[in-house]
Write a protein that holds these residues in place. Structure first.
Motif, PDB file in Angstrom:
ATOM      1  N   SER A   5       0.833  -1.194   0.000  1.00 23.28           N
ATOM      2  CA  SER A   5       0.000   0.000   0.000  1.00 23.28           C
ATOM      3  C   SER A   5       0.872   1.251   0.000  1.00 23.28           C
ATOM      4  CB  SER A   5      -0.919   0.008   1.224  1.00 23.28           C
ATOM      5  OG  SER A   5      -0.156  -0.030   2.404  1.00 23.28           O
ATOM      6  N   THR A   6       0.327   2.355  -0.491  1.00 28.10           N
ATOM      7  CA  THR A   6       1.067   3.598  -0.634  1.00 28.10           C
ATOM      8  C   THR A   6       0.849   4.476   0.586  1.00 28.10           C
ATOM      9  OG1 THR A   6       0.750   3.473  -3.008  1.00 28.10           O
ATOM     10  CG2 THR A   6       1.434   5.604  -2.111  1.00 28.10           C
ATOM     11  N   HIS A   7       1.946   5.157   1.054  1.00 28.62           N
ATOM     12  CA  HIS A   7       1.834   6.122   2.141  1.00 28.62           C
ATOM     13  C   HIS A   7       1.752   7.529   1.562  1.00 28.62           C
ATOM     14  CE1 HIS A   7       2.832   2.966   4.963  1.00 28.62           C
ATOM     15  NE2 HIS A   7       2.578   3.813   5.942  1.00 28.62           N
ATOM     16  N   LEU A   8       0.804   8.315   2.030  1.00 26.93           N
ATOM     17  CA  LEU A   8       0.669   9.709   1.622  1.00 26.93           C
ATOM     18  C   LEU A   8       0.986  10.585   2.825  1.00 26.93           C
ATOM     19  CD1 LEU A   8      -2.785   9.423  -0.184  1.00 26.93           C
ATOM     20  CD2 LEU A   8      -0.531   9.059  -1.182  1.00 26.93           C
ATOM     21  N   PHE A   9       2.037  11.389   2.774  1.00 27.82           N
ATOM     22  CA  PHE A   9       2.384  12.289   3.860  1.00 27.82           C
ATOM     23  C   PHE A   9       1.845  13.676   3.527  1.00 27.82           C
ATOM     24  CE2 PHE A   9       5.300   8.856   4.450  1.00 27.82           C
ATOM     25  CZ  PHE A   9       5.400   8.753   5.825  1.00 27.82           C
ATOM     26  N   ILE A  10       0.882  14.139   4.301  1.00 31.40           N
ATOM     27  CA  ILE A  10       0.156  15.375   3.992  1.00 31.40           C
ATOM     28  C   ILE A  10       0.368  16.367   5.128  1.00 31.40           C
ATOM     29  CG2 ILE A  10      -2.111  16.379   3.533  1.00 31.40           C
ATOM     30  CD1 ILE A  10      -2.932  13.460   2.708  1.00 31.40           C
ATOM     31  N   ARG A  11       0.889  17.551   4.836  1.00 32.67           N
ATOM     32  CA  ARG A  11       1.076  18.587   5.843  1.00 32.67           C
ATOM     33  C   ARG A  11      -0.181  19.467   5.891  1.00 32.67           C
ATOM     34  NH1 ARG A  11       5.926  19.265   8.091  1.00 32.67           N
ATOM     35  NH2 ARG A  11       7.676  18.146   7.175  1.00 32.67           N
ATOM     36  N   CYS A  12      -0.771  19.564   7.076  1.00 31.53           N
ATOM     37  CA  CYS A  12      -1.997  20.350   7.214  1.00 31.53           C
ATOM     38  C   CYS A  12      -1.702  21.779   7.650  1.00 31.53           C
ATOM     39  CB  CYS A  12      -2.926  19.714   8.243  1.00 31.53           C
ATOM     40  SG  CYS A  12      -3.517  18.106   7.707  1.00 31.53           S
ATOM     41  N   LYS A  13      -0.532  22.003   8.288  1.00 31.68           N
ATOM     42  CA  LYS A  13      -0.230  23.340   8.774  1.00 31.68           C
ATOM     43  C   LYS A  13       1.273  23.519   8.847  1.00 31.68           C
ATOM     44  CE  LYS A  13      -2.444  22.142  12.513  1.00 31.68           C
ATOM     45  NZ  LYS A  13      -3.104  22.172  13.803  1.00 31.68           N
ATOM     46  N   LYS A  14       1.707  24.699   8.738  1.00 27.39           N
ATOM     47  CA  LYS A  14       3.122  25.011   8.843  1.00 27.39           C
ATOM     48  C   LYS A  14       3.332  25.796  10.125  1.00 27.39           C
ATOM     49  CE  LYS A  14       6.990  27.026   6.314  1.00 27.39           C
ATOM     50  NZ  LYS A  14       7.406  27.725   5.078  1.00 27.39           N
ATOM     51  N   GLN A 109      -5.555   6.427  -3.592  1.00 27.70           N
ATOM     52  CA  GLN A 109      -6.320   5.249  -3.995  1.00 27.70           C
ATOM     53  C   GLN A 109      -6.801   4.505  -2.748  1.00 27.70           C
ATOM     54  OE1 GLN A 109      -7.000   4.492  -7.193  1.00 27.70           O
ATOM     55  NE2 GLN A 109      -5.780   6.215  -7.987  1.00 27.70           N
ATOM     56  N   VAL A 110      -7.880   3.741  -2.926  1.00 25.35           N
ATOM     57  CA  VAL A 110      -8.385   2.919  -1.822  1.00 25.35           C
ATOM     58  C   VAL A 110      -7.299   1.929  -1.397  1.00 25.35           C
ATOM     59  CG1 VAL A 110     -10.068   1.162  -1.152  1.00 25.35           C
ATOM     60  CG2 VAL A 110     -10.789   3.139  -2.513  1.00 25.35           C
ATOM     61  N   GLY A 111      -7.063   1.825  -0.098  1.00 24.75           N
ATOM     62  CA  GLY A 111      -6.029   0.941   0.421  1.00 24.75           C
ATOM     63  C   GLY A 111      -4.753   1.672   0.777  1.00 24.75           C
ATOM     64  N   ASP A 112      -4.591   2.910   0.252  1.00 26.68           N
ATOM     65  CA  ASP A 112      -3.418   3.698   0.630  1.00 26.68           C
ATOM     66  C   ASP A 112      -3.513   4.082   2.105  1.00 26.68           C
ATOM     67  OD1 ASP A 112      -2.566   3.534  -1.950  1.00 26.68           O
ATOM     68  OD2 ASP A 112      -3.120   5.591  -2.512  1.00 26.68           O
ATOM     69  N   VAL A 113      -2.364   4.426   2.682  1.00 27.67           N
ATOM     70  CA  VAL A 113      -2.320   4.910   4.063  1.00 27.67           C
ATOM     71  C   VAL A 113      -1.911   6.376   4.017  1.00 27.67           C
ATOM     72  CG1 VAL A 113      -1.264   4.700   6.341  1.00 27.67           C
ATOM     73  CG2 VAL A 113      -1.787   2.648   5.014  1.00 27.67           C
ATOM     74  N   ALA A 114      -2.788   7.240   4.480  1.00 28.44           N
ATOM     75  CA  ALA A 114      -2.516   8.676   4.507  1.00 28.44           C
ATOM     76  C   ALA A 114      -1.960   9.062   5.864  1.00 28.44           C
ATOM     77  CB  ALA A 114      -3.790   9.455   4.222  1.00 28.44           C
ATOM     78  N   SER A 115      -0.796   9.714   5.869  1.00 29.93           N
ATOM     79  CA  SER A 115      -0.194  10.226   7.100  1.00 29.93           C
ATOM     80  C   SER A 115      -0.442  11.721   7.144  1.00 29.93           C
ATOM     81  CB  SER A 115       1.298   9.911   7.138  1.00 29.93           C
ATOM     82  OG  SER A 115       1.517   8.509   7.190  1.00 29.93           O
ATOM     83  N   ILE A 116      -1.391  12.133   7.969  1.00 31.48           N
ATOM     84  CA  ILE A 116      -1.842  13.521   8.020  1.00 31.48           C
ATOM     85  C   ILE A 116      -1.174  14.214   9.205  1.00 31.48           C
ATOM     86  CG2 ILE A 116      -3.869  15.013   8.141  1.00 31.48           C
ATOM     87  CD1 ILE A 116      -5.492  12.462   7.299  1.00 31.48           C
TER      88      ILE A 116
END
Length: 339
Positions: A5-14, A109-116
């Motif tokens: 599965s794919t990891h998505l690293f998403i920055r919500c704030k700086k 995509q479905v199954g990915d892991v999002a790191s928020i």
């Protein structure tokens, strides 16, 4: 998490982090690593785990999958909540809808892991103080694990230690970063132990205890003699001289049978050294325990004669059935043979 599965690293704030805090964090990591004699990676892992616990406690996010990443070079701390991308959300703490994930990143995509990223603004002193006890506990656990692994590799060898305190049935010894126990049955009857005394011990057993490794050492084990010979006599250490047998009455007398694995080598002479200096250093470590080094021989009769030397042997009768030997010596030689 699904394999692949794919990891998505998403920055919500700086965040504008305080430069002083970064400097203090780097200094704290370096200091803890040096004081505890632990790799920086171990200290970082303990701190990251502790900050996860502190974050969950502060935000009541006990069910969330929180990950903390520390950049040791700049001292930055980032918090992430990991959520699996799904079509329909059943558990908001662990899942994120495909629509919301694509709003953050179009390729989700479905199954990915999002790191928020969810780094709190007050992470500085509040989080570090909240995590302090957990960090120390994790460091103690890591330290005990490293000590256990180090000592397991040294089990059956000689270690140096300092007597810490004495009880009627045991003596506690300091071995570098940990404590070992010398039980009564592993003590030498004629030895008197005192606080601050430095001795060599045979590392008998290392077991993983509840809080820290349980270490048993010995002063009476015959293998202590073997290891001391290996330390003090190069020919024994290199395998040129072999210790074939050891008979020990701890605190009184020890007989060591040796042989050479190479021609033209005097095994007894190697063990004695010039003017007996090699053997004397071992005897000194054993508090003047008497010690005889004898030539081993494959013929039991010759071997027994060597063991009783300098007494003169008149005859030897060996019983293979009972594995015993009856030795006859002249009357004048009896006390010498017994001694």
């Amino acid at each position: 998490m699904k394999v692949g599965s794919t990891h998505l690293f998403i920055r919500c704030k700086k965040l504008n982090r305080n430069g002083r805090m970064k400097t203090e964090l780097r200094a704290a990591i370096t200091q803890l690593s040096a004081e505890r004699n632990l790799p920086k990676e171990v200290v970082l892992a303990a701190l990251e785990s502790a900050l996860v616990s502190a974050y969950k406690r502060e935000t009541s996010a006990l069910e969330q999958d929180v990950v903390v990443k520390i950049d040791p070079n700049v001292g930055g701390i980032s918090f992430y909540v990991q959520k699996t991308v799904v079509e329909s959300v059943a558990n908001p703490d662990r899942e994120i809808s495909l629509e919301d994930a694509r709003a953050l990143r179009t390729g989700a995509q479905v199954g990915d892991v999002a790191s928020i990223e969810c780094t709190p603004r007050n992470i500085g002193r509040i989080a570090v103080q909240a995590a302090k006890q957990v960090v120390l506990q994790r460091l103690r656990e890591a330290e005990h694990r490293i000590i256990y692994e180090e000592l397991t590799d040294r089990e059956g060898k000689v270690v140096s230690g300092i007597v810490q305190f004495i009880e009627p049935k045991r003596v506690y010894v300091r071995l570098n970063r940990t404590e070992a126990m010398l039980p009564l049955n592993e003590q030498v009857p004629r030895e008197h132990y005192y606080r601050g005394q430095r001795l060599k011990f045979y590392l008998l057993d290392v077991a993983q205890g509840g809080k820290e490794p349980q270490i048993i050492v010995s002063r009476s084990h015959p293998n202590l003699i073997r290891r001391l010979f290996e330390l003090e006599i190069p020919e024994v250490h290199n395998g040129i001289v072999e210790l074939k047998a050891i008979a020990r009455e701890a605190g009184h007398r020890t007989k060591v049978a040796v042989t050479a694995t190479q021609e033209n080598v005097d095994p007894v002479g190697c063990c004695l050294g010039p003017r007996g200096i090699r053997l004397q250093s071992i005897i000194k470590e054993l508090n003047s325990e008497k010690m005889d080094v004898i030539q081993w021989h494959a013929d039991p009769g010759v071997f027994i004669s060597n063991a009783l030397s300098p007494a003169q042997v008149a005859s030897i009768n060996i019983s293979k059935e009972t594995n015993t030997a009856t030795v006859t010596v002249p009357d004048k030689q009896l006390s010498l043979a017994i001694g």
